[in-house]
Design a protein around this motif. Sequence first.
Motif: not given
Length: 151
Positions: A40-41, A108-118
């Motif tokens: 979320e930016v 979506e807007g200033t949200k990026l759904t991504v695969s995998g973070l730690d």
Amino acid sequence: MSEQLPPFTLQPIGKIWTGFKSREECPRNSRFNESESVIEVDPAFADAFLGLEVGRHIAVLYWFDKADRTKLQTTPPNAEKQYGVFATRSPHRPNPIALSAVKILAIEGTKLTVSGLDCIDGTPLLDIKIYVPMIDAPEGATEALPWAHKH
């Protein structure tokens, strides 16, 4: 280095939401975590999203704000001896900056759904850059240490 460098300030540009509530819940490395996370930016940076595309990869830089910044050596998983933190991917280091290459699943807007973070829910986001394989994974690049590829 005999003279002290002046300190500087980094400002987070957003937060990362992974669903992990503690360090113990986090995967050891983002590469082996396929769960979805949301980056979320801050809306002030909305114009910086121009050119990002679903299906592409990005490099995400974030701040391990719960890390031990005094630790200079560690024994990595699968290693049999200690190494200096500069020879590891340990989150515990003088400046706990994390780097992961992730795939964009949705924008979506200033949200990026991504695969995998730690990282833990609410981890401060420092920056996003495009991932360029020929730059970020140069041909003939060698592994830093033999234990590093085990997971």
